[in-house]
Design a protein around this motif. Sequence first.
Motif, PDB file in Angstrom:
ATOM      1  N   ASP A   7       0.845  -1.189   0.000  1.00 31.64           N
ATOM      2  CA  ASP A   7       0.000   0.000   0.000  1.00 31.64           C
ATOM      3  C   ASP A   7       0.885   1.245   0.000  1.00 31.64           C
ATOM      4  N   GLY A   8       0.502   2.227  -0.786  1.00 33.98           N
ATOM      5  CA  GLY A   8       1.273   3.458  -0.852  1.00 33.98           C
ATOM      6  C   GLY A   8       2.303   3.470  -1.967  1.00 33.98           C
ATOM      7  N   ALA A   9       2.553   2.317  -2.603  1.00 31.40           N
ATOM      8  CA  ALA A   9       3.501   2.266  -3.713  1.00 31.40           C
ATOM      9  C   ALA A   9       2.942   3.033  -4.909  1.00 31.40           C
ATOM     10  N   ASP A  10       3.835   3.600  -5.690  1.00 31.23           N
ATOM     11  CA  ASP A  10       3.434   4.354  -6.876  1.00 31.23           C
ATOM     12  C   ASP A  10       3.204   3.359  -8.009  1.00 31.23           C
ATOM     13  N   VAL A  11       1.950   2.964  -8.206  1.00 35.48           N
ATOM     14  CA  VAL A  11       1.601   1.901  -9.138  1.00 35.48           C
ATOM     15  C   VAL A  11       1.081   2.496 -10.437  1.00 35.48           C
ATOM     16  N   ALA A  12       1.694   2.069 -11.552  1.00 38.45           N
ATOM     17  CA  ALA A  12       1.221   2.508 -12.867  1.00 38.45           C
ATOM     18  C   ALA A  12       0.102   1.614 -13.375  1.00 38.45           C
TER      19      ALA A  12
END
Length: 267
Positions: A7-12
């Motif tokens: 959670d909180g990761a910069d996901v494309a």
Amino acid sequence: MSPTLPDGADVALRVRGLVTGFGDRLVHDGLNLDVARGEILGLVGGSGSGKSVLMRTIIGLQPARAGQISIFGRDALDPDPAAQRALRRQWGVLFQEGALFSGLSVADNIEVPMREYLDLPGSVLAGLAAARLRLVGLPDDAGAKFPSELSGGMKKRAGLARALALDPPLLFLDEPTAGLDPISAAGFDGLIKLLKETLGLTLFLITHDLDTLHAICDRVAVLGEGRVLACGTIEQLRAFDHPWVQEYFAGARGRAADASIPAMSAA
């Protein structure tokens, strides 16, 4: 080695619970996968595991039976045509063999997505197409040629130029080095890595090429049994206890590819 990021990761790109199939045959059954913004994710799997079906479902060419797909936080399965059109500008695709239109020149091929989305004079489109050709390392005179006049490596680069036509932040590449000799394949890998670093791209890359996986991929996802079996670095995957994964990454071909990397770097 989870296929999902914290959670909180910069996901494309985010896929959750994806189900696809043909008739009575399921291809994916509850598949989950995340691709981080700015990474090159390699996707591998045995023949018939659904690699191309997954890519085609993500970009809307294959319907999903269930699940969720989001690209840069936007619902990729939204049925609204306007939403779909806007989202399609966020990615470019390099299909196998380049998939260029044989009756159009290379420059005209590159201009196809521009003409669909941009209201610009022809002279401006021609200049933009020429710039994309230079970006992928093709000579200026390549734009006037037809696909049949290009070598296999040049066709791949022309297809990549078309994928970059609208400056998308996300690229999908389906077997980009298939059919290329080792030197051409290594050059194409270097180009992909350079574009990723200079343009800040995110790349979803289907490949069987172990050299490509070692040379440019940040993580590798292994597809099988209708889901992503594992996702991580090659070192992590070597420690994953699964027969196919072990044979692929720790078998003779995997060891040979690993041993070639220092030599390639030294060159």
